[in-house]
Design a protein around this motif. Structure first.
Motif, mmCIF file in Angstrom:
data_model
loop_
_atom_site.group_PDB
_atom_site.id
_atom_site.type_symbol
_atom_site.label_atom_id
_atom_site.label_comp_id
_atom_site.label_asym_id
_atom_site.label_seq_id
_atom_site.Cartn_x
_atom_site.Cartn_y
_atom_site.Cartn_z
ATOM 1 N N ASN A 145 0.971 -1.277 -0.064
ATOM 2 C CA ASN A 145 -0.002 -0.013 0.253
ATOM 3 C C ASN A 145 0.780 1.368 0.014
ATOM 4 O O ASN A 145 0.703 2.137 -0.761
ATOM 5 N N THR A 146 1.957 1.140 0.808
ATOM 6 C CA THR A 146 2.951 2.310 0.635
ATOM 7 C C THR A 146 3.581 2.533 -0.588
ATOM 8 O O THR A 146 3.638 3.669 -1.020
ATOM 9 N N SER A 147 3.681 1.623 -1.114
ATOM 10 C CA SER A 147 4.365 1.531 -2.326
ATOM 11 C C SER A 147 3.405 2.164 -3.541
ATOM 12 O O SER A 147 3.853 2.914 -4.279
ATOM 13 N N THR A 148 2.175 1.805 -3.248
ATOM 14 C CA THR A 148 1.090 2.258 -4.250
ATOM 15 C C THR A 148 0.957 3.958 -4.028
ATOM 16 O O THR A 148 0.677 4.640 -4.901
ATOM 17 N N LEU A 149 1.040 4.398 -2.794
ATOM 18 C CA LEU A 149 0.784 5.582 -2.544
ATOM 19 C C LEU A 149 2.089 6.608 -2.879
ATOM 20 O O LEU A 149 1.884 7.661 -3.307
#
Length: 630
Positions: A145-149
């Protein structure tokens, strides 16, 4: 008639002054407007026998209150402030993607590792295993999720850069068009004040996007340069700026290019100076890239270490464990050849030691088929190599035949690690928490010998027991190796070739005390949890610049936080300097309503006196005509 002419000239001159003062008042809130002043001059006197008789006043010109030095200084300070402020705002957004506390990645990692302590207490409990696997999934999900953000933030920055480069091109075209008008108007012999103000305002607006310098020509046009010496506007023609990938084709980095007369030049980012575009490029190519590397290193180091440890255990069915997480694929997305390469070599990337990772990209410069240098981009450290594979910072870089002098490659080991992490299986029975190796104290021991740690280094343990027999409190013999060995409490003892296990003992043994290392008996494999404890102990491994896993995330957010704090301080300082510079500029060029109001009264009285002069001259002329008519 002379008195009438003097009065008429005075009336026209004072009317011009009044009109100019009114124009100043009308434009008090107009951006970029410079206060205008009428310059009056005396009409050349006429000689007579009684001396020179004045013939009144004329308007020489209308000037604008303008300081070239203060205008340039304000534009430069404004560009610096815009760049610093833009970068600081983006860093605040980046910082928010890495929260501390229970919602952070660090908490998810701690929860996952702590869940293995429950499994260690009850290795056959499927509920404890399910919780551990759920926590493992949660940790992987937060990393993804952090990578997507980060990708979303990257996309937002790209859109902003596109908009701002379009604005730069529009302003450059407008400046060139105003230059043309100024060049035409300058031939009239009087300064085109409003056009000059318009151009200065356009240049100030341009400096909000990219820092400029300018040179004025004799025809009144101004050429505008960016990036040190690249002409964006040359007289009445404008170049075009655009965004492009760097020479390696890295999708996460952008370069600014300038095209003039069909020739395209890639701008040096370090020479762009201030401006919002410069601030965004610094954020995207520097700050954002470091954040990706920090997150990717954290992900890759953690998943690699846990995978290696999990494969050393046995699952609930007695099978050797596999990967806990889907192993990272270090392939085409991590290796980028330069567009100028002429050789045919290709590179491969693999992991040798996850604890040695550095959060950085690497640039490889070949001077021969198997020689050259590796530059760590995060700090500029250069390492020479004269053979392949190349080993640097826990990574092994293989090179196929065909590299030639001048070939270059960009290595991005961590760019995709967080975006692809996922658990390898979904059944709790597959958790390999049992250790294939067991240890046993001698039943007749009389000393204070204690087991501190026994860890498997291989999933295949020899069926032959290894017995350590102490001949004194400081020496022992081994059943697998001849000779006598010194015993040091807390010092690791290894067994097997290659190493199958490591053992750490504490306490003071007595002579004839023993400790036996053996293959875990089949009957006890489901009941022991040695590998669960080993996986839980991964949190204490020094993997992130010497920091343990538990401190790795704190170190990550600290590095990003320091950048954000530093950028915010720079933005506050440069903003204060820009406000001061603009205040000094407007102090010279701006309109003061009180001052203009007092001038209105002054010039109104002069206008009325001029009208009275004409009235007196007219009366005298009428009297003269009447007298002559008699």
């Amino acid at each position: 008639m002379s008195l009438l002419n003097v009065g008429a000239r005075a009336l026209m001159a004072n009317q011009t002054v009044l009109q100019t003062t009114g124009n100043n008042i009308a434009n008090v809130n107009t951006p970029g407007y410079s206060r205008q002043t009428v310059q009056l001059q005396t009409v050349e006197s006429q000689y007579s026998g009684s001396g020179y008789i004045g013939k009144g006043v004329n308007v020489a010109t209308i000037t604008r209150s303008y300081s070239e030095f203060l205008t340039r200084q304000a534009a430069l300070a404004g560009a610096t402030s815009a760049g610093d402020t833009t970068r600081a705002e983006k860093l605040k957004q980046l910082e928010s993607l890495f929260p501390a506390g229970t919602m952070g990645i660090g908490a998810a990692v701690s929860d996952m590792l702590n869940a293995f302590s429950d499994v260690a207490s009850a290795p056959t409990d499927l509920t404890a295993r399910t919780v551990a696997l759920t926590k493992t999934n949660e940790m992987a999900s937060r990393l993804r999720n952090t990578s997507t953000l980060l990708d979303d933030l990257q996309q937002g920055v790209k859109l902003e850069l596109d908009q701002k480069t379009t604005a730069i091109n529009t302003l450059a075209t407008s400046i060139a068009a105003v230059n043309d008008k100024i060049a035409r108007a300058t031939g009239n012999g009087q300064p085109p004040n409003d056009l000059l103000d318009q151009r200065d305002q356009l240049v100030r607006e341009l400096n909000q996007y990219v820092q400029t310098s300018s040179v004025q020509a004799t025809d009144g046009t101004t050429s505008v340069f960016i990036g040190g010496s690249q002409a964006l506007v040359m007289g009445i023609t404008a170049a075009t700026v655009a965004l492009s990938k760097d020479e390696f084709g890295d999708p996460n980095k952008t370069k600014l290019t300038l095209t003039r007369a069909g020739a395209t030049i890639t701008m040096n980012e370090d020479l762009l100076g201030g401006g919002e575009v410069s601030g965004l490029l610094r954020f995207q190519n520097g700050d954002m890239n470091e954040a990706r590397n920090l997150l990717g290193r954290y992900t890759l180091a953690l998943s690699t270490s846990l995978n290696e440890q999990h494969k050393l255990g046995l699952d609930l069915d007695g099978n050797t464990g596999g990967n806990l997480f889907t192993p990272a694929t270090l392939g085409n997305l991590n290796l980028w050849p330069a567009s100028s390469n002429t050789g045919a070599a290709t590179l491969g990337l693999s992991i040798t030691d996850a604890s040695q990772f550095a959060a950085s990209d690497y640039e490889i410069n070949f001077t021969g088929a198997a020689a050259g240098t590796v530059t760590r981009r995060s700090d500029g450290v250069v390492t020479a190599f004269s053979a392949v594979p190349i080993v640097v910072d826990g990574l092994s870089i293989s090179v196929t035949a065909g590299a030639v002098n001048g070939d270059r490659f960009l290595i991005k080991p961590f760019s995709t690690a967080a975006s692809t992490i996922a658990t390898e299986f979904s059944t709790p029975r597959a958790l390999a928490v049992a250790s294939p190796v067991a240890g046993m104290m001698g039943s007749s021991n009389t000393g204070s010998l204690q087991l501190a740690n026994l860890s498997a280094k291989s999933s295949s343990i020899s069926a032959t027991d290894v017995v350590l027999t102490f001949t004194s409190n400081s020496t022992y013999t081994r059943s697998d190796i001849a000779g006598s060995f010194a015993y040091v409490p807390g010092q690791a003892i290894s067994g097997g070739t290659p190493t199958e296990w490591t053992l750490t003992l504490q306490g003071t043994p007595n002579a004839l005390d023993t400790f036996t290392v053996k293959q875990q008996p089949v009957a006890y494999r489901n009941l022991n949890s040695g590998n669960a404890s080993a996986m839980m102990n991964v949190r204490d491994l020094p993997m992130f610049d010497g920091a343990a896993v538990t401190d790795g995330y704190a170190s990550l957010i600290a590095q990003i936080g320091i950048r954000a704090m530093s950028a915010d301080y720079s933005a506050n300082v440069s903003n204060a300097i820009a406000l001061t510079a603009e205040k000094e500029r407007t102090g010279v060029s701006g309109v003061n309503l009180d001052e203009e109001a007092s001038k209105l009264l002054q010039y109104q009285q002069a206008y009325q006196a001029s009208a009275k002069m004409i009235q007196v001259a007219s009366s005298i002329f009428d009297t003269l005509i009447q007298t002559l008519g008699r």
